[in-house]
Write an enzyme that holds these catalytic residues in place. Structure first.
Site, PDB file in Angstrom:
ATOM      1  N   ASP A 187       5.319   3.061   8.983  1.00  0.00           N
ATOM      2  CA  ASP A 187       4.645   3.169   7.140  1.00  0.00           C
ATOM      3  C   ASP A 187       3.724   3.027   7.549  1.00  0.00           C
ATOM      4  O   ASP A 187       3.369   2.000   8.348  1.00  0.00           O
ATOM      5  CB  ASP A 187       5.398   2.023   6.599  1.00  0.00           C
ATOM      6  CG  ASP A 187       5.015   1.956   5.018  1.00  0.00           C
ATOM      7  OD1 ASP A 187       5.634   3.232   3.834  1.00  0.00           O
ATOM      8  OD2 ASP A 187       4.054   1.194   4.461  1.00  0.00           O
ATOM      9  N   GLU A 195       0.143   1.875   5.147  1.00  0.00           N
ATOM     10  CA  GLU A 195      -1.020   1.789   3.944  1.00  0.00           C
ATOM     11  C   GLU A 195      -2.207   2.349   4.474  1.00  0.00           C
ATOM     12  O   GLU A 195      -3.058   2.435   5.429  1.00  0.00           O
ATOM     13  CB  GLU A 195      -0.715  -0.086   3.952  1.00  0.00           C
ATOM     14  CG  GLU A 195      -0.004  -0.206   3.696  1.00  0.00           C
ATOM     15  CD  GLU A 195       1.392  -0.297   2.527  1.00  0.00           C
ATOM     16  OE1 GLU A 195       0.758   1.016   1.584  1.00  0.00           O
ATOM     17  OE2 GLU A 195       2.218  -0.209   2.334  1.00  0.00           O
ATOM     18  N   HIS A 240       5.191  -2.259   0.023  1.00  0.00           N
ATOM     19  CA  HIS A 240       4.035  -2.309  -0.178  1.00  0.00           C
ATOM     20  C   HIS A 240       3.072  -2.842   0.932  1.00  0.00           C
ATOM     21  O   HIS A 240       1.243  -2.379   1.403  1.00  0.00           O
ATOM     22  CB  HIS A 240       3.045  -2.246  -0.899  1.00  0.00           C
ATOM     23  CG  HIS A 240       3.277  -0.982  -2.716  1.00  0.00           C
ATOM     24  ND1 HIS A 240       4.120   0.365  -1.931  1.00  0.00           N
ATOM     25  CD2 HIS A 240       4.444  -1.847  -3.234  1.00  0.00           C
ATOM     26  CE1 HIS A 240       4.564   0.536  -3.487  1.00  0.00           C
ATOM     27  NE2 HIS A 240       4.996   0.027  -3.979  1.00  0.00           N
ATOM     28  N   ASP A 288       8.553  -2.251   4.596  1.00  0.00           N
ATOM     29  CA  ASP A 288       8.805  -0.953   4.310  1.00  0.00           C
ATOM     30  C   ASP A 288       8.911  -0.405   5.076  1.00  0.00           C
ATOM     31  O   ASP A 288      10.277   0.134   5.265  1.00  0.00           O
ATOM     32  CB  ASP A 288       7.453  -0.269   3.719  1.00  0.00           C
ATOM     33  CG  ASP A 288       7.185  -0.654   2.347  1.00  0.00           C
ATOM     34  OD1 ASP A 288       6.954  -1.705   1.800  1.00  0.00           O
ATOM     35  OD2 ASP A 288       6.006  -0.165   2.040  1.00  0.00           O
TER      36      ASP A 288
END
Length: 202
Positions: A10, A12, A150, A155
């Protein structure tokens, strides 16, 4: 390769698209081997410019945190080593794949695995779910969670748990005992109305 041995990742990011100049600010990943998390990878990375208040608020990652992080290229070089030889999974994989491809292209690195999307798979397996956001599906399937969505590592861990639940559900509905990764890719592209019939034949 079987779907129980993958890397779930994942990102960000500073925004929605590397085509608009957005960069990664955090990568989190877990390595699943036969359904068990054996390794974790988590690093913040400095995109070389400040992030806006919305992204700070959404992720909890601040400009101060990023100012002491390694540059994107250094982190992504380490991550490229981490993922070699494995297939990859992400929730809304088209988003994460775009950033992975963009960041690795900047450092002339590559990877040799294929992608599967837990979001596309969930839309086919759980057609009665209220929606197919990660947090919603975690609640829908009663998956234990005790952290903040998040952030990249959390995540990816939650996506890994959801992934294993989905593989188990496929095994329960079929006579397939060791779900191949290629089957997941096929299911993810299939029209929703055909899923039950297809699984019944397996």
């Amino acid at each position: 390769m079987n779907a129980h041995t993958v890397i779930v990742l994942d990102f960000e990011t500073t925004g929605l698209s590397p085509d608009n100049g957005d960069r990664a600010i955090e990568i989190g990943a877990v390595k699943l081997v036969n359904g068990v998390i054996t390794e974790r990878f988590q690093e913040l990375m400095d995109p070389g410019r400040p992030i806006n208040y919305f992204i700070e608020d959404y992720t909890g990652i601040t400009n101060q945190m990023l100012s002491s992080a390694a540059p994107c290229g250094e982190v992504m070089a380490r991550f490229a080593d981490f993922i070699q030889g494995h297939n990859l999974v992400a929730h809304n994989a088209s988003f994460d794949k775009r950033f992975l491809d963009s960041e690795l292209q900047r450092i002339s690195a590559d990877y040799d695995g294929d992608f599967a999307c837990s979001l596309l798979l969930s839309r086919r397996l759980y057609q009665d779910a209220p929606n197919h956001k990660l947090g919603t599906l975690v609640n829908y399937k009663n998956i234990e969670s005790n952290g903040s969505f998040h952030r990249a590592l959390y995540d990816s861990e939650m996506t890994a748990k959801l992934w294993l639940v989905m593989l188990n559900d496929i095994e329960q509905q079929t006579s397939v005992s060791d779900v191949p990764f290629s089957l997941i890719q096929r299911l993810s592209k299939m029209p929703k109305k055909n899923i039950d019939t297809f699984l019944a034949k397996l």
